[in-house]
Scaffold this motif. Structure first.
Motif, PDB file in Angstrom:
ATOM      1  N   PHE A 139      57.800  14.290  -8.982  1.00 12.28           N
ATOM      2  CA  PHE A 139      59.176  14.127  -9.213  1.00 12.28           C
ATOM      3  C   PHE A 139      59.759  15.321  -9.796  1.00 12.28           C
ATOM      4  N   LEU A 140      61.208  15.357  -9.821  1.00 12.84           N
ATOM      5  CA  LEU A 140      61.881  16.224 -10.584  1.00 12.84           C
ATOM      6  C   LEU A 140      62.097  15.969 -11.846  1.00 12.84           C
ATOM      7  N   SER A 194      61.352  11.683   2.514  1.00 14.89           N
ATOM      8  CA  SER A 194      61.473  12.988   2.545  1.00 14.89           C
ATOM      9  C   SER A 194      62.941  13.343   2.304  1.00 14.89           C
ATOM     10  N   LYS A 195      63.561  13.731   1.095  1.00 15.44           N
ATOM     11  CA  LYS A 195      64.780  14.156   0.709  1.00 15.44           C
ATOM     12  C   LYS A 195      65.047  15.335  -0.106  1.00 15.44           C
ATOM     13  N   ASP A 196      66.242  15.798  -0.290  1.00  7.85           N
ATOM     14  CA  ASP A 196      66.619  16.781  -1.254  1.00  7.85           C
ATOM     15  C   ASP A 196      67.259  16.053  -2.601  1.00  7.85           C
ATOM     16  N   PHE A 197      66.500  16.325  -3.666  1.00  6.33           N
ATOM     17  CA  PHE A 197      66.989  15.308  -4.801  1.00  6.33           C
ATOM     18  C   PHE A 197      67.607  16.250  -5.690  1.00  6.33           C
ATOM     19  N   ARG A 198      68.268  17.296  -5.405  1.00  6.78           N
ATOM     20  CA  ARG A 198      68.835  18.073  -6.230  1.00  6.78           C
ATOM     21  C   ARG A 198      69.956  17.724  -6.987  1.00  6.78           C
ATOM     22  N   ALA A 199      70.627  16.577  -6.646  1.00  8.35           N
ATOM     23  CA  ALA A 199      71.780  15.616  -7.445  1.00  8.35           C
ATOM     24  C   ALA A 199      70.965  15.054  -8.484  1.00  8.35           C
ATOM     25  N   PHE A 200      69.906  14.695  -8.303  1.00  8.73           N
ATOM     26  CA  PHE A 200      69.261  13.746  -9.230  1.00  8.73           C
ATOM     27  C   PHE A 200      68.442  14.462 -10.250  1.00  8.73           C
ATOM     28  N   ARG A 244      67.355   9.097 -13.561  1.00  9.10           N
ATOM     29  CA  ARG A 244      68.797   9.265 -12.718  1.00  9.10           C
ATOM     30  C   ARG A 244      68.755   8.424 -11.568  1.00  9.10           C
ATOM     31  N   THR A 245      67.551   8.133 -11.048  1.00  9.74           N
ATOM     32  CA  THR A 245      67.662   7.126  -9.812  1.00  9.74           C
ATOM     33  C   THR A 245      68.144   5.768 -10.247  1.00  9.74           C
ATOM     34  N   VAL A 246      67.325   5.332 -11.454  1.00 10.98           N
ATOM     35  CA  VAL A 246      67.597   4.042 -11.897  1.00 10.98           C
ATOM     36  C   VAL A 246      69.303   3.837 -12.720  1.00 10.98           C
ATOM     37  N   GLY A 247      69.888   4.997 -12.988  1.00  4.09           N
ATOM     38  CA  GLY A 247      71.186   4.989 -13.475  1.00  4.09           C
ATOM     39  C   GLY A 247      72.042   4.599 -12.143  1.00  4.09           C
ATOM     40  N   VAL A 248      71.705   5.505 -11.020  1.00  2.00           N
ATOM     41  CA  VAL A 248      72.400   5.069  -9.992  1.00  2.00           C
ATOM     42  C   VAL A 248      72.623   3.814  -9.381  1.00  2.00           C
ATOM     43  N   LEU A 249      71.220   3.130  -9.312  1.00  2.00           N
ATOM     44  CA  LEU A 249      71.070   1.684  -9.025  1.00  2.00           C
ATOM     45  C   LEU A 249      71.816   0.764  -9.729  1.00  2.00           C
ATOM     46  N   ILE A 250      71.890   0.963 -11.206  1.00  2.00           N
ATOM     47  CA  ILE A 250      72.514   0.348 -11.996  1.00  2.00           C
ATOM     48  C   ILE A 250      73.822   0.120 -11.852  1.00  2.00           C
ATOM     49  N   GLU A 284      73.659  13.696   1.020  1.00  4.66           N
ATOM     50  CA  GLU A 284      74.082  14.570   2.189  1.00  4.66           C
ATOM     51  C   GLU A 284      74.668  15.843   1.754  1.00  4.66           C
ATOM     52  N   ASN A 285      75.162  15.823   0.266  1.00  2.00           N
ATOM     53  CA  ASN A 285      75.573  17.051  -0.035  1.00  2.00           C
ATOM     54  C   ASN A 285      74.757  17.505  -1.462  1.00  2.00           C
ATOM     55  N   PRO A 286      73.352  17.957  -1.312  1.00  3.94           N
ATOM     56  CA  PRO A 286      72.433  18.110  -2.664  1.00  3.94           C
ATOM     57  C   PRO A 286      72.924  19.171  -3.177  1.00  3.94           C
ATOM     58  N   SER A 287      73.358  19.050  -4.309  1.00  2.09           N
ATOM     59  CA  SER A 287      74.055  19.956  -5.325  1.00  2.09           C
ATOM     60  C   SER A 287      73.688  19.458  -6.609  1.00  2.09           C
ATOM     61  N   LYS A 288      73.977  20.435  -7.713  1.00  2.00           N
ATOM     62  CA  LYS A 288      73.856  20.003  -8.966  1.00  2.00           C
ATOM     63  C   LYS A 288      75.341  19.476  -9.329  1.00  2.00           C
ATOM     64  N   ASP A 289      76.331  19.630  -8.481  1.00  2.00           N
ATOM     65  CA  ASP A 289      77.676  19.103  -8.690  1.00  2.00           C
ATOM     66  C   ASP A 289      78.105  17.832  -8.169  1.00  2.00           C
ATOM     67  N   SER A 290      76.860  17.328  -7.328  1.00  2.00           N
ATOM     68  CA  SER A 290      77.019  16.035  -6.610  1.00  2.00           C
ATOM     69  C   SER A 290      76.746  14.927  -7.190  1.00  2.00           C
ATOM     70  N   TRP A 291      76.454  15.199  -8.438  1.00  2.00           N
ATOM     71  CA  TRP A 291      76.036  13.914  -9.430  1.00  2.00           C
ATOM     72  C   TRP A 291      77.195  13.461  -9.643  1.00  2.00           C
ATOM     73  N   ASN A 292      77.265  11.769  -9.395  1.00  2.00           N
ATOM     74  CA  ASN A 292      78.503  11.104  -9.817  1.00  2.00           C
ATOM     75  C   ASN A 292      78.576  10.628 -11.246  1.00  2.00           C
ATOM     76  N   ALA A 293      79.702  11.052 -11.769  1.00  2.00           N
ATOM     77  CA  ALA A 293      79.677  10.801 -13.328  1.00  2.00           C
ATOM     78  C   ALA A 293      79.848   9.352 -13.617  1.00  2.00           C
ATOM     79  N   LYS A 294      80.094   8.443 -12.323  1.00  2.00           N
ATOM     80  CA  LYS A 294      80.360   6.966 -12.779  1.00  2.00           C
ATOM     81  C   LYS A 294      78.727   6.195 -12.981  1.00  2.00           C
ATOM     82  N   ALA A 295      77.678   6.991 -12.762  1.00  2.05           N
ATOM     83  CA  ALA A 295      76.594   6.681 -13.209  1.00  2.05           C
ATOM     84  C   ALA A 295      75.921   7.402 -14.200  1.00  2.05           C
TER      85      ALA A 295
END
Length: 309
Positions: free
Chosen positions: A233-234, A178-184, A240-246, A263-274
């Motif tokens: 699921f959101l 159980s987690k906050d998936f806002r970044a995803f 987005r999960t698969v994009g991060v794993l790749i 740890e920092n669930p936010s719409k701005d926490s998405w890492n653009a490298k994924a």
């Protein structure tokens, strides 16, 4: 009035998505969404009421479903058998070349909801990376690679050869619980900003996959699958999960980068490298319910559900 649960599958390549689409309240593209076509097919049964289909899940353009579900309320002057409902719908879809197949139909209680009664949904994402040993001299470019024609719009081909599956599999374990998936979460225009983004994911696993058919071209790639299960699921969470794993497997992200998005669930926490992976590699494989939620009292006579393939 009887409520029916319909299990069905579809190939999403030619659809704009599973859900009906509207423009200023007016339905658009009626032959390009799964929900609209189900309702149109059911209307061929000539019920007294206008069929309104309530799907268990919504999928984006290009996403496939191996077995999903929807419920609908129908009233007839003369009851149709379960078999006749299946036969008419599949005849309609085949005749008009729509990539939808009804798998089974059963009567359910009027309190049942295909969406809200869901116990578990399972998704599978298929992707492949270049096997550098098989293609030692070929430039690793998207439009140069010998992608098997049978995999077109069925699998995502990553134009890279160095993929650390062990690191990606370790990252997959971070998504369980159980987690906050806002970044995803993607941000569709129709979704409210205050949506609850906590979700409970039962499993998330990266494993070796297989081509749809073994060919000389398929041997040039290493196939993988990401399998996820949970109650809900959101929007675009799985993609987005698969994009991060790749990205982890390619060395673009570290495990600490992934932890930081939780740890920092936010719409701005998405890492653009994924990169958010395309829809055509995603499959909704099953929708599950508790059997007791499907049970109809014996004093309301009903046929046993009948399945076809």
């Amino acid at each position: 009035m009887k409520r029916y649960l319909i299990y069905f599958s579809y190939l999403g390549t030619r659809f704009r998505g599973s859900q009906k689409q509207f423009n200023k309240g007016i339905p658009v593209c009626p032959t390009e969404t799964v929900q609209s076509l189900l309702e149109f097919g059911l209307s061929q049964l000539k019920p007294i009421n206008q069929p309104v289909v309530y799907p268990a899940s919504r999928t984006d353009q290009g996403v496939h479903a191996l077995c999903t579900a929807a419920h609908v309320d129908l009233v007839f002057f003369n009851d149709h058998s379960i078999y006749s409902i299946i036969k008419l719908l599949n005849t309609f879809f085949t005749k008009h070349d729509f990539d939808i197949r009804v798998l089974s139909v059963r009567e359910v209680p009027n309190s049942f909801s295909a969406r809200h009664s869901v116990l578990r949904k399972k998704y599978l994402y298929r992707f492949a990376v270049v096997n550098s040993h098989a293609l030692p001299e070929l430039p690793i470019k998207k439009n140069v690679l010998p992608i098997p024609i049978l995999e077109k719009d069925r699998c995502y081909f990553v134009p890279r050869s160095e993929f650390d599956a062990e690191s990606a599999a370790e990252a997959a374990s971070l998504f369980v619980g159980s987690k906050d998936f806002r970044a995803f979460m993607g941000r569709p225009s129709h979704q409210p900003n205050d949506i609850r983004t906590e979700r409970s994911i039962e499993s998330c696993e990266l494993r070796k996959g297989l081509p749809l058919l073994s060919t000389p071209e398929s041997s040039c790639f290493d196939f993988y699958e990401v399998a996820c299960s949970g109650k809900s699921f959101l929007y675009r969470q799985v993609r987005r999960t698969v994009g991060v794993l790749i990205a982890v497997g390619l060395g673009r992200l570290t495990l600490d980068d992934v932890r930081g998005m939780f740890e920092n669930p936010s719409k701005d926490s998405w890492n653009a490298k994924a990169v958010v992976v395309p829809g055509h590699g995603l499959y909704l494989t099953s929708v599950e319910y508790k059997e007791e939620d499907l049970f109809v009292e014996m004093n309301s006579f009903t046929e046993d559900s009948i399945s076809v393939s």
